[in-house]
Design a protein around this motif. Structure first.
Motif, PDB file in Angstrom:
ATOM      1  N   ARG A  33       0.831  -1.204   0.000  1.00 46.07           N
ATOM      2  CA  ARG A  33       0.000   0.000   0.000  1.00 46.07           C
ATOM      3  C   ARG A  33       0.871   1.262   0.000  1.00 46.07           C
ATOM      4  O   ARG A  33       0.350   2.362  -0.104  1.00 46.07           O
TER       5      ARG A  33
ATOM      6  N   LYS B 101       3.572   1.831   2.494  1.00 42.63           N
ATOM      7  CA  LYS B 101       4.056   2.240   3.832  1.00 42.63           C
ATOM      8  C   LYS B 101       5.520   2.680   3.760  1.00 42.63           C
ATOM      9  O   LYS B 101       5.886   3.751   4.245  1.00 42.63           O
ATOM     10  N   SER B 102       6.333   1.810   3.135  1.00 44.37           N
ATOM     11  CA  SER B 102       7.762   2.116   3.104  1.00 44.37           C
ATOM     12  C   SER B 102       8.028   3.379   2.277  1.00 44.37           C
ATOM     13  O   SER B 102       8.880   4.193   2.637  1.00 44.37           O
TER      14      SER B 102
HETATM   15  N1  LIG Z   1       1.871   5.083  -8.156  1.00 43.07           N
HETATM   16  C1  LIG Z   1       2.260   5.013  -6.923  1.00 43.07           C
HETATM   17  N2  LIG Z   1       2.902   3.930  -6.469  1.00 43.07           N
HETATM   18  C2  LIG Z   1       3.294   3.882  -5.191  1.00 43.07           C
HETATM   19  C3  LIG Z   1       3.041   4.940  -4.298  1.00 43.07           C
HETATM   20  N3  LIG Z   1       3.540   4.592  -3.096  1.00 43.07           N
HETATM   21  C4  LIG Z   1       4.090   3.373  -3.229  1.00 43.07           C
HETATM   22  N4  LIG Z   1       3.944   2.934  -4.501  1.00 43.07           N
HETATM   23  C5  LIG Z   1       4.412   1.672  -5.054  1.00 43.07           C
HETATM   24  O1  LIG Z   1       3.716   0.605  -4.436  1.00 43.07           O
HETATM   25  C6  LIG Z   1       4.576  -0.495  -4.264  1.00 43.07           C
HETATM   26  C7  LIG Z   1       4.594  -0.899  -2.827  1.00 43.07           C
HETATM   27  O2  LIG Z   1       5.150   0.132  -2.044  1.00 43.07           O
HETATM   28  P1  LIG Z   1       5.808  -0.159  -0.646  1.00 43.07           P
HETATM   29  O3  LIG Z   1       6.218   1.138  -0.074  1.00 43.07           O
HETATM   30  O4  LIG Z   1       6.843  -1.196  -0.752  1.00 43.07           O
HETATM   31  O5  LIG Z   1       4.562  -0.763   0.111  1.00 43.07           O
HETATM   32  P2  LIG Z   1       4.484  -1.453   1.534  1.00 43.07           P
HETATM   33  O6  LIG Z   1       4.505  -2.908   1.310  1.00 43.07           O
HETATM   34  O7  LIG Z   1       3.172  -0.990   2.092  1.00 43.07           O
HETATM   35  O8  LIG Z   1       5.644  -0.971   2.328  1.00 43.07           O
HETATM   36  C8  LIG Z   1       5.933  -0.068  -4.790  1.00 43.07           C
HETATM   37  O9  LIG Z   1       6.074  -0.516  -6.088  1.00 43.07           O
HETATM   38  C9  LIG Z   1       5.867   1.425  -4.727  1.00 43.07           C
HETATM   39  O10 LIG Z   1       6.691   2.020  -5.701  1.00 43.07           O
HETATM   40  C10 LIG Z   1       2.349   6.086  -4.803  1.00 43.07           C
HETATM   41  O11 LIG Z   1       2.082   7.059  -4.107  1.00 43.07           O
HETATM   42  N5  LIG Z   1       1.994   6.059  -6.100  1.00 43.07           N
END
Ligand SMILES: Nc1nc2c(ncn2[C@@H]2O[C@H](COP(=O)(O)OP(=O)(O)O)[C@@H](O)[C@H]2O)c(=O)[nH]1
Ligand SMILES: [Mg+2]
Length: 688
Positions: free
Chosen positions: A69, A71-72
């Motif tokens: 989503r 987070k990172s």
């Molecule tokens: N288009 C878009 N992609 C995003 C955004 N934030 C995160 N992503 C993408 O979503 C994917 C997961 O993000 P990540 O930060 O690893 O998610 P986490 O698993 O919640 O920590 C990655 O490919 C990021 O590049 C955003 O604001 N816009």
């Protein structure tokens, strides 16, 4: 530093200042007590603990969401954009795999510490493992070298290949087993690390913020410590959703299970709004699309729309790296940061203020009252001596006679008090016995019998219900014993007030609302765990059931310990103001008599004696000013009337879903806060 984060930073800096001032006030009060010989060892320890709390007092913000989503990415944008790099791994197929805690401890060099996944074979909790340095791989972080930082932090996404049997033994299987019958020697991929800690100097972190990044739903369920302890004890939860996916079934599951009923403040973030841009749509069409999504998210989660933030973490990060202010503005991150600054930091402030008032508030009030009492007595003495001016020596002798009698009566009352004090000590022991830690061992053993050696979810449900019931009963008993003690001391107070004009004091009852609310939440979480089909159906889940149980016992211990601390503090507080007044009164009486004695023997003039008493009066006045000033400094940490209104709002929002004991707890908090705001009195001790 990025100017964009400035409000949050300014607020964190202000909080830091406030905390320093508060620590100083506590220090000064401690020194005053020491100077005036009013400090015993037990109280010294209390001061030590309190200052420790004030220094450590971090604000924990948990990032919670299904995986992917963003987070990172958001953490990168909030904390790491000055590196001009994407520091935390956030990529399709390569993302953070383990819970990661980020804070700043200025006493140590920046580092990344990793806990290997194999520690899951063992019984120790993560909290216990934190005290065992050998279990952690430690990597130094060079904050001047973004490449090295990025390289080091990429370890957070590491996985490793293990036999299915091992994965099962570590309780990692449900994440990968989705019904496919894996053979024991099949190889599966699992996260390499179980937990990570980053020590990193960012102004927000240095000022007391700490952050926990969590992986998705499955990983959450694997660590009961996260869901039973860290998340419920956080100050705020940032819940992320993707605007492309909306609120999915698994998002809702996380929300319902770990966020909805908890006490932490809740903020929803609707991420990835950049995905809404469409060359064929106008800016206003796009904006109203985002608005619609915000409203439906708000409705689905039951969170007011002003607590749903539509942002693009990616745009915020890229904008900040490229120093493109318009892109940062477009990303919506600033509204989120401002909200965090204005709403979250004050929560922590209130909690710390509450810690101070519940630890030494009673003591401060009693210091204040006893000084007032002393001053009143001096005032009476001044009046008494002034009236003697120009009177015959006979009158002096009469008064001396009178005061001598008063002293005799007082000494008789003290002898009586000695007996009552013994009765108090006896009752105190009864209360303390009920909060003895070995009692809890006994309760755990009894509830374990209810599980009956069948480590299944129905067994666990039985065992847990039994444990909660037993602890609840225990609290009831403690409360009863406390009431009994309180009645005894109330009687003693009344005697002294009626006969010797002591200053009125109010008694706070011994209460367990805090521990009770936590217990209720624990019960709710257990019911949920036991209702979860995964936990009921899979036989290998015995492993998880045991792990869950262990964590449950751990949490019960924390709750029980909290009740014990409350009780011990209360037991020390109850006789304290009385005994301070008893001592003061005795000293005053002796001084009064000594001064009359002198006059009687024509050893001094009324004028000189009056001067002496006046000097004492002024000294008491100075001390009153000092104590009132300290009380004010401590009190200023209390919520403003707007803060109270916010608390009431929070409580109103949560009315429907919060279990009753917890609701009662919130009501107490609310009532005390309102009473405090209404009352003109200098100071009201906190609810325990
Ligand atoms: N288009 C878009 N992609 C995003 C955004 N934030 C995160 N992503 C993408 O979503 C994917 C997961 O993000 P990540 O930060 O690893 O998610 P986490 O698993 O919640 O920590 C990655 O490919 C990021 O590049 C955003 O604001 N816009
Ligand atoms: Mg991540």
């Amino acid at each position: 530093m990025e100017p964009l984060a400035s409000q949050f930073e300014a607020e964190a800096e202000r909080y830091h200042q406030w905390r320093t001032t508060l620590s100083r006030a506590v220090h000064e009060y401690h020194d005053w007590l020491e100077r005036t010989n009013q400090l015993d060892v037990q109280q010294s320890i209390r001061f030590y603990d309190l200052l420790e709390t004030l220094n450590k007092g971090r604000l924990l913000l948990v990032f919670l969401a299904e995986f992917s989503r963003g987070k990172s990415e958001l953490i990168n944008a909030l904390f790491f954009s000055s590196f001009k790099e994407r520091l935390l791994p956030s990529d399709v197929g390569r993302t953070t795999m383990c819970p990661t805690e980020i804070f700043h401890d200025p006493n140590e060099e920046p580092y990344l510490k990793l806990l290997s996944v194999e520690t899951r074979y063992r019984d120790e909790s993560i909290a216990q493992l934190k005290n065992m340095p050998v279990e952690w791989s430690r990597i130094r972080l060079n904050v001047d070298d973004p490449k090295q930082m990025r390289q080091a932090l990429s370890a957070l996404a590491d996985t490793k290949r293990v036999y299915a049997l091992d994965a099962r033994m570590m309780g990692l299987i449900p994440m990968f087993d989705e019904g496919t019958a894996l053979k024991e020697d099949d190889v599966v991929e699992v996260p390499a690390w179980r937990y990570a800690i980053i020590n990193y100097p960012h102004p927000l972190l240095t000022n007391g913020l700490s952050v926990l990044d969590t992986p998705g739903l499955n990983a959450l369920g694997l660590e009961p410590e996260l869901t039973l302890s860290m998340v419920p004890n956080a100050h705020a939860i940032l819940f992320l959703l993707g605007i492309d996916t909306g609120v999915t079934k698994s998002d809702l599951e996380i929300w319902d299970r770990y966020v909805r009923q908890g006490l932490p403040a809740k903020i929803a973030v609707l991420n990835k709004i950049d995905l809404m841009s469409d060359a064929l749509k106008s800016e206003s069409e796009i904006r109203s699309g985002i608005q619609r999504m915000t409203e439906s998210t708000s409705a689905q989660l039951g969170v007011p729309t002003e607590k749903v933030f539509a942002i693009s973490a990616r745009e915020a990060l890229v904008g900040r790296i490229k120093e493109d202010q318009s892109q940062v503005e477009h990303s919506g991150i600033e509204r989120l940061e401002n909200y965090l600054a204005s709403e979250i930091i004050p929560i922590k402030q209130q909690l710390l203020a509450k810690a101070v008032t519940s630890e030494i508030g009673g003591m401060m009030t009693s210091s204040h009252k006893s000084l007032i009492g002393k001053q009143q007595q001096l005032q009476a003495q001044i009046k008494e001596l002034s009236a003697l001016q120009g009177q015959s020596q006979d009158m002096v002798a009469q008064l001396w006679e009178h005061v001598t009698q008063e002293r005799e009566q007082y000494n008789a009352a003290l002898a009586e008090y000695k007996m009552q004090r013994m009765a108090f000590s006896h009752k105190k022991k009864v209360v303390l016995d009920t909060v003895d830690p070995t009692r809890l061992d006994l309760l755990c053993a009894r509830s374990l019998q209810a599980i009956n050696d069948s480590w299944t979810t129905p067994g666990l449900t039985r065992g847990m219900r039994e444990l909660i019931r037993l602890i609840g009963d225990e609290f009831d008993q403690m409360k009863l014993a406390g009431e009994d003690t309180r009645r005894l001391m109330e009687g003693v107070y009344d005697t002294f007030r009626g006969r010797f004009g002591f200053v009125a004091l109010e008694f706070l009852p011994l209460d367990f609302e805090g521990p009770r609310a936590k217990l209720a939440l624990l019960a709710l979480q257990t019911e949920q765990f036991c209702r979860d089909p995964i936990n009921i159906l899979m036989t290998e889940k015995r492993f998880m059931v045991r792990k869950f149980w262990r964590q449950l016992i751990e949490e019960s211990r924390v709750i029980f310990h909290q009740a014990r601390t409350n009780t011990m503090r209360w037991l020390t507080d109850v006789p304290l103001p009385l005994e301070t007044q008893i001592r003061d009164h005795k000293v005053q009486l002796e001084l009064r008599l000594a001064s009359l004695q002198k006059l009687k023997q024509r050893d001094g003039s009324i004028h000189d004696e009056l001067n002496k008493i006046n000097a004492q009066w002024l000294d008491a006045q100075r001390q009153i000013t000092l104590i009132t000033g300290l009380i004010r400094q401590v009190r200023d940490g209390w919520p403003s009337p707007e803060g109270v209104a916010a608390e009431v709002r929070v409580a109103a929002e949560t009315d429907a879903i919060i279990p009753k004991p917890q609701q009662e707890y919130l009501d107490t908090v609310r009532m005390t806060a309102t009473a405090r705001a209404d009352a003109g009195v200098p100071f009201n001790p906190a609810p325990r």
